[in-house]
Design a protein around this motif. Structure first.
Motif, short mmCIF file in Angstrom:
data_model
loop_
_atom_site.label_atom_id
_atom_site.label_comp_id
_atom_site.label_asym_id
_atom_site.label_seq_id
_atom_site.Cartn_x
_atom_site.Cartn_y
_atom_site.Cartn_z
N PHE A 91 0.83 -1.20 0.00
CA PHE A 91 0.00 0.00 0.00
C PHE A 91 0.87 1.25 0.00
CE2 PHE A 91 -2.84 -3.25 1.53
CZ PHE A 91 -4.07 -2.90 1.02
N ALA A 92 0.55 2.19 -0.90
CA ALA A 92 1.26 3.46 -0.93
C ALA A 92 0.78 4.39 0.18
CB ALA A 92 1.08 4.13 -2.28
N GLY A 93 -0.48 4.25 0.55
CA GLY A 93 -1.04 5.07 1.62
C GLY A 93 -1.23 4.25 2.89
N GLU A 94 -2.29 4.53 3.61
CA GLU A 94 -2.59 3.79 4.83
C GLU A 94 -2.84 2.32 4.49
OE1 GLU A 94 -3.08 3.13 8.82
OE2 GLU A 94 -2.44 4.99 7.83
N PRO A 95 -2.07 1.40 5.07
CA PRO A 95 -2.23 -0.01 4.68
C PRO A 95 -3.42 -0.67 5.33
CG PRO A 95 -0.53 0.19 6.36
CD PRO A 95 -0.96 1.59 6.02
N ASP A 96 -3.95 -1.67 4.65
CA ASP A 96 -4.93 -2.57 5.25
C ASP A 96 -4.15 -3.75 5.81
OD1 ASP A 96 -6.85 -4.43 5.92
OD2 ASP A 96 -8.07 -4.11 4.13
N ARG A 97 -3.96 -3.78 7.12
CA ARG A 97 -3.10 -4.77 7.75
C ARG A 97 -3.75 -6.14 7.88
NH1 ARG A 97 1.48 -2.66 9.37
NH2 ARG A 97 1.63 -0.39 9.54
N SER A 98 -5.00 -6.25 7.46
CA SER A 98 -5.66 -7.55 7.52
C SER A 98 -5.52 -8.34 6.22
CB SER A 98 -7.15 -7.36 7.83
OG SER A 98 -7.81 -6.72 6.76
N THR A 99 -4.74 -7.84 5.26
CA THR A 99 -4.63 -8.46 3.95
C THR A 99 -3.35 -9.28 3.83
OG1 THR A 99 -3.60 -6.43 3.10
CG2 THR A 99 -5.98 -6.68 2.81
N LEU A 100 -3.36 -10.19 2.84
CA LEU A 100 -2.18 -11.01 2.56
C LEU A 100 -2.21 -11.47 1.11
CD1 LEU A 100 -2.96 -14.38 2.59
CD2 LEU A 100 -3.51 -13.72 4.94
N ARG A 101 -1.01 -11.78 0.59
CA ARG A 101 -0.88 -12.31 -0.78
C ARG A 101 -0.29 -13.70 -0.71
NH1 ARG A 101 3.82 -10.54 -4.84
NH2 ARG A 101 4.78 -12.27 -3.72
N MET A 102 -0.86 -14.60 -1.53
CA MET A 102 -0.32 -15.95 -1.64
C MET A 102 -0.09 -16.29 -3.11
SD MET A 102 -2.20 -18.19 1.31
CE MET A 102 -3.87 -17.71 0.89
N CYS A 103 1.09 -16.82 -3.42
CA CYS A 103 1.42 -17.29 -4.76
C CYS A 103 1.11 -18.77 -4.83
CB CYS A 103 2.90 -17.03 -5.04
SG CYS A 103 3.45 -17.60 -6.66
N PHE A 104 0.40 -19.18 -5.87
CA PHE A 104 -0.07 -20.57 -5.95
C PHE A 104 0.66 -21.40 -7.00
CE2 PHE A 104 -3.05 -17.82 -8.34
CZ PHE A 104 -2.86 -18.31 -9.62
N VAL A 105 1.67 -20.86 -7.69
CA VAL A 105 2.17 -21.56 -8.87
C VAL A 105 3.34 -22.49 -8.62
CG1 VAL A 105 1.36 -19.68 -10.33
CG2 VAL A 105 3.77 -19.73 -9.63
N THR A 106 4.04 -22.37 -7.51
CA THR A 106 5.27 -23.14 -7.34
C THR A 106 5.07 -24.45 -6.58
OG1 THR A 106 5.80 -21.73 -5.44
CG2 THR A 106 6.86 -21.21 -7.52
N GLN A 107 3.86 -24.72 -6.10
CA GLN A 107 3.59 -25.98 -5.41
C GLN A 107 2.55 -26.80 -6.17
OE1 GLN A 107 3.48 -23.07 -3.34
NE2 GLN A 107 5.57 -23.41 -2.63
N SER A 108 2.62 -28.12 -5.99
CA SER A 108 1.62 -29.01 -6.57
C SER A 108 0.31 -28.85 -5.81
CB SER A 108 2.09 -30.45 -6.47
OG SER A 108 2.08 -30.88 -5.11
N PRO A 109 -0.81 -29.31 -6.38
CA PRO A 109 -2.08 -29.25 -5.64
C PRO A 109 -2.01 -29.91 -4.27
CG PRO A 109 -2.53 -29.66 -7.94
CD PRO A 109 -1.04 -29.73 -7.80
N ASP A 110 -1.32 -31.05 -4.16
CA ASP A 110 -1.21 -31.71 -2.85
C ASP A 110 -0.41 -30.86 -1.87
OD1 ASP A 110 -2.70 -33.84 -3.71
OD2 ASP A 110 -0.97 -35.15 -4.09
N GLU A 111 0.67 -30.24 -2.35
CA GLU A 111 1.46 -29.38 -1.48
C GLU A 111 0.67 -28.14 -1.07
OE1 GLU A 111 5.96 -30.36 -3.14
OE2 GLU A 111 4.69 -28.92 -4.21
N ILE A 112 -0.13 -27.61 -1.97
CA ILE A 112 -0.98 -26.47 -1.64
C ILE A 112 -1.98 -26.86 -0.56
CG2 ILE A 112 -2.82 -24.97 -2.53
CD1 ILE A 112 -1.22 -24.94 -5.20
N ALA A 113 -2.60 -28.02 -0.69
CA ALA A 113 -3.56 -28.47 0.32
C ALA A 113 -2.89 -28.62 1.68
CB ALA A 113 -4.18 -29.80 -0.11
N GLU A 114 -1.67 -29.17 1.70
CA GLU A 114 -0.95 -29.32 2.97
C GLU A 114 -0.55 -27.95 3.53
OE1 GLU A 114 1.17 -30.57 6.33
OE2 GLU A 114 -0.45 -31.48 5.16
N GLY A 115 -0.11 -27.05 2.63
CA GLY A 115 0.25 -25.71 3.10
C GLY A 115 -0.94 -24.98 3.70
#
Length: 410
Positions: free
Chosen positions: A368-392
């Motif tokens: 955020f360039a301004g006041e951040p929303d501290r309840s947010t998060l980003r997750m990248c889904f491309v580097t794990q297999s579906p099974d690894e994503i489920a475990e994560g």
């Protein structure tokens, strides 16, 4: 007689430039350093899946140029880029709806360099730059190093609010708007066609450069492709289009480009001469050979198919992993899912607990360039297999259930 040497007191070194002292490093890079252990399921990165690189095809391209034209491949090149690669990029851009000549293209050392060159060419210290909110983190860094005053444009789940943009342009008279309108980083959202047209009209009517960054647009899983903003009436002479081979070929090649009107392109070429003279010749020639010998579109279609399965696996597990009343954006492509926990939770504080469960995400606040929303998060889904994503996600859910009570924002 004893001679006593005079005492030597070293003068302090001159300080760092103010901009270097003021601009911090990337929190994403810091998190990646902490989560490098192999047992960590890491949703924090923004890296393409290495197992999907066409290593054989890229190696063959390098062998060909080094065997057939070693003198050229290992020599200095022009700042603007190798003609064969510029021609190939122009052809791909034209096929996708934006008529382009090789002379419209400047090859850069990754599209990140294109951002730095544009900041150098367009932004005066203290000048205003408009950005999406939240925004690609490295763009915020590039503009900060240029001494820009960065102003966020209000956005919703569809992206930029054109009416709010018009008000801010009229108020601040900025030099440029920076936007990632397709599968945005960090949110994964895509700006609808009607808003793209509205952004173009604002830029034309009020006088504004548009920097349209498109590193993810080819990674579409579903839905119809949205035309570049640069194709809309009024935008053609004031839009700079950036893209890269990093997400569709290989990031280690460090090959990006910008397409810009002639005057601005020349200014960026001069800035590039001062930065690195030119992007590595052998990499450019190898990429041009790869495009001539291989079907990059077929490769990208395969990658997008795999990424779609991984996106679906992440979306399927979010409801169980995140607290009740959380929300998230369903991306039609790209690499990221953006989520929001209920108000009052601080994902930066929660990450301390989450990492102890061998899973990680990126807190949303730094984007955020301004006041951040501290309840947010980003997750990248491309580097794990579906099974690894489920475990994560299972680990994430367990971590959040254990850490939420102590991590409420004050």
């Amino acid at each position: 007689m004893t001679v006593t040497e005079p005492s030597r007191t070293a003068a302090p070194l001159p300080p760092l430039a103010a901009r270097a002292a003021a601009v911090g490093g990337s929190p994403v890079r810091d998190i990646l350093a902490v989560t490098a252990r192999p047992e960590v399921i890491n949703f924090a990165g923004g890296l393409p899946a290495p197992g999907l690189f066409d290593g054989e095809g890229i190696a063959a391209a390098f062998r060909a140029v080094l065997e057939e034209t070693p003198e050229r491949a290992l020599q200095y090149a022009t700042t603007e880029g190798e003609p064969a690669l510029r021609t190939a990029i122009a052809a791909r851009t034209t096929v996708r709806g934006l008529p382009t000549e090789a002379d419209d293209v400047l090859v850069t050392t990754g599209s990140q360099q294109a951002l730095s060159l544009l900041a150098t060419a367009l932004v005066e210290p203290g000048g205003t730059v408009l950005v999406e909110n939240p925004c690609y983190l490295a763009a915020l860094q590039a503009f900060a190093f240029a001494g820009a005053r960065v102003v966020p444009v209000p956005c919703d789940e569809a992206g930029i609010d054109p009416a709010a943009l018009e008000d801010l342009v009229a108020l601040h008279r900025p030099k440029l708007l920076y936007t990632v309108p397709t599968f945005q980083n960090p949110t994964g959202r895509t700006l609808p066609a009607d808003r793209r047209a509205a952004v173009a009209r604002v830029a034309e009517r009020l006088g504004l450069w548009i920097v349209e960054d498109d590193p993810y647009g080819e990674l579409r899983f579903e839905g119809e492709r949205a035309p570049w903003i640069a194709t809309y009436p009024g935008a053609g002479d004031r839009t700079v289009l950036l893209s890269s081979f990093s997400k569709v070929m290989a990031p280690g090649l460090r090959l990006g480009w910008l397409r810009a009107p002639a005057g601005l392109l020349r200014a960026c070429a001069v800035a590039k001469q001062a930065a690195d003279l030119h992007t590595p010749t052998v990499n450019q020639l190898a990429a041009a050979r790869y495009l001539a010998d291989r079907d990059l579109d077929a490769h990208v279609a395969h990658v997008a198919g795999v990424y779609r399965e991984r996106r679906d696996a992440m979306l399927a597990g979010l409801a169980d992993a995140l607290p009740e009343a959380s929300s998230w954006i369903r991306p039609e492509g790209g690499m990221f899912v953006w989520a929001k926990l209920p108000d009052g939770y601080d994902t930066t504080e929660l990450l301390r607990t989450v990492i102890t469960h061998d899973v990680a995400y990126v807190p949303g606040a730094p984007f955020f360039a301004g006041e951040p929303d501290r309840s947010t998060l980003r997750m990248c889904f491309v580097t794990q297999s579906p099974d690894e994503i489920a475990e994560g996600l299972r680990r994430l859910g367990a971590a959040l259930r254990g850490g939420l009570r102590g991590a409420r924002a004050s």
